[in-house]
Motif scaffolding. Sequence first.
Motif, PDB file in Angstrom:
ATOM      1  N   THR A   1       6.114 -10.647  40.174  1.00 51.43           N
ATOM      2  CA  THR A   1       5.293 -10.105  41.256  1.00 51.43           C
ATOM      3  C   THR A   1       4.566 -11.215  41.999  1.00 51.43           C
ATOM      4  O   THR A   1       4.546 -11.245  43.240  1.00 51.43           O
ATOM      5  CB  THR A   1       4.277  -9.107  40.686  1.00 51.43           C
ATOM      6  OG1 THR A   1       4.983  -8.059  40.014  1.00 51.43           O
ATOM      7  CG2 THR A   1       3.434  -8.509  41.804  1.00 51.43           C
ATOM      8  N   TRP A   2       3.978 -12.151  41.278  1.00 45.19           N
ATOM      9  CA  TRP A   2       3.245 -13.232  41.930  1.00 45.19           C
ATOM     10  C   TRP A   2       4.175 -14.200  42.653  1.00 45.19           C
ATOM     11  O   TRP A   2       3.836 -14.713  43.726  1.00 45.19           O
ATOM     12  CB  TRP A   2       2.402 -13.977  40.902  1.00 45.19           C
ATOM     13  CG  TRP A   2       1.126 -13.267  40.593  1.00 45.19           C
ATOM     14  CD1 TRP A   2       0.834 -12.546  39.476  1.00 45.19           C
ATOM     15  CD2 TRP A   2      -0.021 -13.178  41.442  1.00 45.19           C
ATOM     16  NE1 TRP A   2      -0.425 -12.014  39.561  1.00 45.19           N
ATOM     17  CE2 TRP A   2      -0.986 -12.390  40.755  1.00 45.19           C
ATOM     18  CE3 TRP A   2      -0.347 -13.691  42.692  1.00 45.19           C
ATOM     19  CZ2 TRP A   2      -2.237 -12.113  41.284  1.00 45.19           C
ATOM     20  CZ3 TRP A   2      -1.596 -13.401  43.227  1.00 45.19           C
ATOM     21  CH2 TRP A   2      -2.527 -12.630  42.531  1.00 45.19           C
ATOM     22  N   SER A   3       5.357 -14.454  42.094  1.00 44.36           N
ATOM     23  CA  SER A   3       6.313 -15.329  42.782  1.00 44.36           C
ATOM     24  C   SER A   3       6.822 -14.667  44.055  1.00 44.36           C
ATOM     25  O   SER A   3       7.014 -15.340  45.084  1.00 44.36           O
ATOM     26  CB  SER A   3       7.483 -15.657  41.858  1.00 44.36           C
ATOM     27  OG  SER A   3       8.184 -14.483  41.483  1.00 44.36           O
ATOM     28  N   LEU A   4       7.009 -13.350  44.014  1.00 48.82           N
ATOM     29  CA  LEU A   4       7.430 -12.634  45.211  1.00 48.82           C
ATOM     30  C   LEU A   4       6.340 -12.669  46.275  1.00 48.82           C
ATOM     31  O   LEU A   4       6.624 -12.881  47.465  1.00 48.82           O
ATOM     32  CB  LEU A   4       7.771 -11.192  44.856  1.00 48.82           C
ATOM     33  CG  LEU A   4       8.167 -10.279  46.016  1.00 48.82           C
ATOM     34  CD1 LEU A   4       9.393 -10.825  46.717  1.00 48.82           C
ATOM     35  CD2 LEU A   4       8.413  -8.861  45.518  1.00 48.82           C
ATOM     36  N   LEU A   5       5.098 -12.481  45.859  1.00 41.86           N
ATOM     37  CA  LEU A   5       3.986 -12.545  46.805  1.00 41.86           C
ATOM     38  C   LEU A   5       3.877 -13.929  47.428  1.00 41.86           C
ATOM     39  O   LEU A   5       3.648 -14.064  48.642  1.00 41.86           O
ATOM     40  CB  LEU A   5       2.683 -12.175  46.086  1.00 41.86           C
ATOM     41  CG  LEU A   5       1.404 -12.195  46.945  1.00 41.86           C
ATOM     42  CD1 LEU A   5       1.517 -11.195  48.090  1.00 41.86           C
ATOM     43  CD2 LEU A   5       0.181 -11.905  46.086  1.00 41.86           C
TER      44      LEU A   5
ATOM     45  N   SER B   1       6.337 -16.021  47.861  1.00 42.22           N
ATOM     46  CA  SER B   1       7.466 -16.179  48.776  1.00 42.22           C
ATOM     47  C   SER B   1       7.197 -15.494  50.104  1.00 42.22           C
ATOM     48  O   SER B   1       7.515 -16.031  51.172  1.00 42.22           O
ATOM     49  CB  SER B   1       8.740 -15.610  48.137  1.00 42.22           C
ATOM     50  OG  SER B   1       9.055 -16.278  46.935  1.00 42.22           O
ATOM     51  N   VAL B   2       6.610 -14.299  50.053  1.00 36.42           N
ATOM     52  CA  VAL B   2       6.296 -13.567  51.285  1.00 36.42           C
ATOM     53  C   VAL B   2       5.280 -14.331  52.120  1.00 36.42           C
ATOM     54  O   VAL B   2       5.441 -14.483  53.346  1.00 36.42           O
ATOM     55  CB  VAL B   2       5.783 -12.154  50.942  1.00 36.42           C
ATOM     56  CG1 VAL B   2       5.269 -11.454  52.201  1.00 36.42           C
ATOM     57  CG2 VAL B   2       6.882 -11.324  50.300  1.00 36.42           C
ATOM     58  N   ILE B   3       4.230 -14.834  51.480  1.00 36.35           N
ATOM     59  CA  ILE B   3       3.196 -15.569  52.213  1.00 36.35           C
ATOM     60  C   ILE B   3       3.776 -16.845  52.813  1.00 36.35           C
ATOM     61  O   ILE B   3       3.517 -17.183  53.978  1.00 36.35           O
ATOM     62  CB  ILE B   3       2.016 -15.889  51.273  1.00 36.35           C
ATOM     63  CG1 ILE B   3       1.318 -14.596  50.840  1.00 36.35           C
ATOM     64  CG2 ILE B   3       1.021 -16.817  51.965  1.00 36.35           C
ATOM     65  CD1 ILE B   3       0.208 -14.809  49.833  1.00 36.35           C
TER      66      ILE B   3
END
Length: 247
Positions: free
Chosen positions: A29-33, A35-37
């Motif tokens: 979840t944090w790696s995806l967040l 990546s989005v940022i």
Amino acid sequence: SRPFNWRGWRPTELQTVLLRRMAYQYVLTWSLLASVIATIVAFGLLVWIWGAFLDRHEHDPGRIRAVMFIILSFVMVTELSLGACGIVCTKTIAISLVVNLWGGFDALLRFPASHDLESYFSAKQFLLLAAKTMSYAFGFLSFRQHIGKFIALLLLNIWGLPVLYLMALPLDPLEQVADDEYDVDLAVRVWQIAVCSKERRRCIDTCRCWMNRKLVAASEKSDLARLAICAASPQYRKAFNKKGRSV
């Protein structure tokens, strides 16, 4: 995730497995967040740099088109590398290549012509982008593992290029006009070249004139380039010597 059979497991082992799964979901979840940022920041920086470039070369559509060709080429190389690395399936790369040529390359050939939203050109571009989006949504071999790459690809490669193209269109309606010879669909143009010898000769003459203009411009800016061109082309060397004597 697939449910697992917990029967026969001791409470301590079951607790350890559950904690590991929770930790994996937390990291994902944090790696995806992140990546989005990072993708949003990169897209904002790209738009800012592109806007500054357009402000400097607002009335030079040839230079703007050349830079957009470079950007499209970089995007195509990036997408081909995803297929070469085994991240995306071959069918998705093939669809992406068709969309980039029939969509992006065709749009750049017509630039700076402006088209209405109800036109065939706009409908074709939207359908091609939608097809490319769907192909990548189902084309990743491990979507869960590469979801960050998909988001970056979606924002920067697929839908980011049309944004840059719309930003590059001239604000003056008088400048949003291209020659009728070039404002033709790429598929129609390829068909005409394939079946008509006159169109083939005109295409060859156009490419030859374009190449000659680029060679002349390069020779005027660099003495080394002039020597190389003169050594490679006796015809250009004669023309250059004749021009030098006339001056």
